[in-house]
Motif scaffolding. Structure first.
Motif, mmCIF file in Angstrom:
data_model
loop_
_atom_site.group_PDB
_atom_site.id
_atom_site.type_symbol
_atom_site.label_atom_id
_atom_site.label_comp_id
_atom_site.label_asym_id
_atom_site.label_seq_id
_atom_site.Cartn_x
_atom_site.Cartn_y
_atom_site.Cartn_z
ATOM 1 N N LEU A 149 0.674 -1.146 0.044
ATOM 2 C CA LEU A 149 0.070 0.089 -0.017
ATOM 3 C C LEU A 149 1.122 1.119 0.215
ATOM 4 C CD1 LEU A 149 -2.878 -1.109 2.655
ATOM 5 C CD2 LEU A 149 -2.996 -0.802 0.084
ATOM 6 N N SER A 150 2.177 1.087 0.733
ATOM 7 C CA SER A 150 2.981 2.214 0.718
ATOM 8 C C SER A 150 4.348 1.972 0.969
ATOM 9 C CB SER A 150 2.299 3.353 1.642
ATOM 10 O OG SER A 150 3.064 4.522 1.650
ATOM 11 N N GLY A 151 5.284 2.454 0.594
ATOM 12 C CA GLY A 151 6.678 2.227 1.240
ATOM 13 C C GLY A 151 7.706 1.529 0.207
ATOM 14 N N GLU A 152 7.233 0.700 -0.713
ATOM 15 C CA GLU A 152 8.222 0.030 -1.567
ATOM 16 C C GLU A 152 9.320 0.905 -1.985
ATOM 17 O OE1 GLU A 152 5.113 1.414 -2.555
ATOM 18 O OE2 GLU A 152 4.428 -0.219 -3.939
ATOM 19 N N HIS A 153 10.771 0.178 -2.103
ATOM 20 C CA HIS A 153 11.768 0.678 -2.530
ATOM 21 C C HIS A 153 12.331 1.205 -1.334
ATOM 22 C CE1 HIS A 153 12.391 -0.350 -6.503
ATOM 23 N NE2 HIS A 153 11.096 -0.016 -6.771
ATOM 24 N N GLU A 183 21.330 2.886 -8.310
ATOM 25 C CA GLU A 183 21.951 3.901 -9.382
ATOM 26 C C GLU A 183 21.732 5.166 -9.289
ATOM 27 O OE1 GLU A 183 22.064 1.854 -13.124
ATOM 28 O OE2 GLU A 183 22.791 0.272 -12.367
ATOM 29 N N LEU A 184 20.229 5.394 -9.436
ATOM 30 C CA LEU A 184 19.469 6.644 -9.229
ATOM 31 C C LEU A 184 20.033 7.512 -7.809
ATOM 32 C CD1 LEU A 184 17.626 8.792 -10.801
ATOM 33 C CD2 LEU A 184 15.871 8.008 -8.813
ATOM 34 N N LEU A 185 20.051 6.678 -7.009
ATOM 35 C CA LEU A 185 20.282 7.309 -5.468
ATOM 36 C C LEU A 185 21.769 7.748 -5.507
ATOM 37 C CD1 LEU A 185 18.373 5.154 -2.866
ATOM 38 C CD2 LEU A 185 17.707 7.352 -3.856
ATOM 39 N N ASP A 186 22.607 6.836 -6.161
ATOM 40 C CA ASP A 186 24.079 7.374 -6.325
ATOM 41 C C ASP A 186 24.127 8.432 -7.086
ATOM 42 O OD1 ASP A 186 25.261 5.350 -5.039
ATOM 43 O OD2 ASP A 186 25.779 4.109 -6.654
ATOM 44 N N SER A 241 7.119 7.756 -9.053
ATOM 45 C CA SER A 241 7.688 8.436 -10.188
ATOM 46 C C SER A 241 8.869 9.047 -10.447
ATOM 47 C CB SER A 241 6.409 9.288 -10.886
ATOM 48 O OG SER A 241 5.475 8.560 -11.159
ATOM 49 N N ALA A 242 9.097 9.767 -9.286
ATOM 50 C CA ALA A 242 10.647 10.589 -9.096
ATOM 51 C C ALA A 242 11.464 9.390 -8.884
ATOM 52 C CB ALA A 242 10.541 11.263 -7.864
ATOM 53 N N LEU A 243 11.209 8.182 -8.396
ATOM 54 C CA LEU A 243 12.232 7.188 -8.335
ATOM 55 C C LEU A 243 12.492 6.586 -9.782
ATOM 56 C CD1 LEU A 243 11.750 5.809 -4.827
ATOM 57 C CD2 LEU A 243 13.467 7.286 -5.417
ATOM 58 N N GLY A 244 11.659 6.894 -10.758
ATOM 59 C CA GLY A 244 11.729 6.286 -12.036
ATOM 60 C C GLY A 244 11.170 4.894 -12.282
#
Ligand code: MEV
Length: 327
Positions: A13-17, A209-212, A256-259
Motif C-alpha cells: 500500500l505504501s513504502g516500496e523501495h 543507481e539513481l540514488l548514487d 515516479s520520482a524514483l523512475g
C-alpha cells in the motif's frame, strides 16, 4: 501422502523501495493465491511443473537436483520463477533433506507482476516440502527461509514480501519487525496488471543507481516515502479511506520520482482515478507489473476493473486477506 499449501499474494500500500533502505512499509496479503502441491516420487531429483498466469503464459516443466541445480527445463524463456523454486529446493535440502518429489505450482496472477509471486512460490514450495518431510516449521522460520531465497536469487531484498505472504493480514513492517494493522472493512482494491513483467532485482538496482547519481535529493525522496507511510498507517487505523487515497496518490508521485513508473502504469493510475478510485499508485517494484486503485464500494471497483480490461490490461477486484500460508 502429499502436501497442499495455499499462499496469498500481496500488494504494497505504501513504502516500496524505501523499505530496502530500512524505512517502514505497509503491505497487505490479498485474496489471490499460489497453490503448491507436492507428492513424494521415485528417482533422485525433483520434477517441477509451474502454471502461473492465464493460459497465454503456458506451463513450464523442469527437473531440479536436490542441491538446487536446474537439470532440464521445457521453456527457459518462461521459467523465471524457477530460479526461486530451484533455490528453495536447494535450501530445503540443506535444512531438512526432503525426499525427491513432484511439485506442482499454480496461480492465477502472472509471474513478475509485483504481487509477491516469487515469495509466495518460495513459501509454498518450502512449506510443502517441510510437510512431506514431517519437519515442523514455525512461521518465523518459514519467513527467514523465504527471505534467504530472495537474497540468493535477487541480491537485495527487504522483509516485506516474505513477511506478508507468510503471515497474511495488513502489516506495518520496518526491517524484520512487523505488526498487524486494523483495516477498514469497506476497503476494496483493484489490482491492474500492465502486461509487462516487473523484475524486482533489476528495479532495486536501478533505484540504487539513481540514488548514487542524485545523492541527497534521492535520500530526501526516500525519507518522504518513510514519513508518508506513517500517515498511511494513521489513515488506515482511523478508517479514513479518503485520506488514505490522497496519500496513495502522493506515494505514486514519489515512486515516479524514483523512475519506477511506466507509460502503461501511469495510464492505468489515471484511468483508475477517473473511474472513481479514492487513490491509485504503482505497487511493488514497478518498471512494469501492477498498479492498485483504492475503493470503498465494490460495484464501483467492478466498473473500474471492467474499464481497465477494456483498455487491454488485466484487472482483479480483491480485498485484504487475513490469512498467510495455509497447509
Ligand atoms: C518488492 O515487492 C518491493 C521492493 O521494495 C523490494 C523489497 O522490498 O524487497 C521494491
Amino acid at each position: 501422502m502429499g502436501a497442499h499449501v495455499r499462499v496469498p499474494l500481496k500488494v504494497i500500500l505504501s513504502g516500496e523501495h524505501a523499505a530496502v533502505y530500512g524505512h517502514p512499509a505497509i503491505s497487505a496479503a490479498v485474496e489471490l493465491y499460489v497453490e503448491v502441491e507436492a507428492e513424494e516420487s521415485d528417482g533422485d531429483a525433483f520434477s517441477v511443473r509451474t502454471e502461473l498466469g492465464e493460459q497465454a503464459l503456458g506451463e513450464v516443466r523442469a527437473t531440479v537436483t536436490p542441491s538446487g541445480d536446474v537439470r532440464r527445463v521445457s521453456s527457459p524463456g518462461l521459467g523465471r520463477e524457477l530460479s526461486y523454486v530451484a533455490s528453495a529446493i536447494g535450501l530445503c535440502t540443506e535444512e531438512f533433506s526432503p525426499p525427491p518429489a513432484e511439485v506442482r505450482i499454480r496461480g492465477e496472477a502472472p509471474p513478475a507482476s509485483g504481487l509477491g509471486t516469487s515469495a509466495a512460490v518460495s513459501a509454498g514450495v518450502i512449506a510443502a516440502l517441510a510437510s512431506l518431510s514431517g519437519e515442523e516449521l514455525s512461521r518465523d522460520r518459514l519467513r527467514e527461509l523465504v527471505r534467504r531465497v530472495e537474497l540468493d536469487v535477487q541480491g537485495r531484498a527487504s522483509w516485506v514480501d516474505p513477511t506478508t505472504v507468510t503471515y497474511g493480514g495488513v502489516l506495518s513492517i520496518t526491517g524484520r519487525e512487523f505488526r498487524r494493522l486494523d483495516c477498514p472493512e469497506d476497503l476494496v482494491l483493484v489490482i491492474a496488471y500492465s502486461g509487462r513483467p516487473s523484475r524486482t532485482g533489476e528495479m532495486v538496482d536501478r533505484v540504487a543507481e539513481l540514488l548514487d547519481s542524485v545523492g541527497s535529493v534521492g535520500e530526501r525522496v526516500m525519507e518522504a516515502i518513510g514519513d508518508l507511510v506513517l500517515k498511511v498507517e494513521g489513515a488506515l487505523e482511523s478508517g479514513d479511506l479518503r485520506r488514505l487515497g490522497e496519500l496513495l496518490d502522493v506515494n505514486h508521485g514519489l515512486l515516479s520520482a524514483l523512475g519506477v513508473s511506466t507509460r502503461e502504469l501511469d495510464e492505468i493510475v489515471h484511468a483508475l482515478r477517473r473511474a472513481g478510485a479514492l487513490g491509485a499508485k504503482v505497487t511493488g517494484a514497478g518498471g512494469g507489473g501492477c498498479a492498485i486503485g483504492l475503493f470503498d464500494d465494490e460495484s464501483r471497483a467492478e466498473t473500474a476493473a471492467a474499464l481497465i480490461d477494456a483498455m487491454g490490461y488485466r484487472a482483479y477486484v480483491t480485498r485484504p486477506s487475513p490469512h498467510g500460508v495455509r497447509t
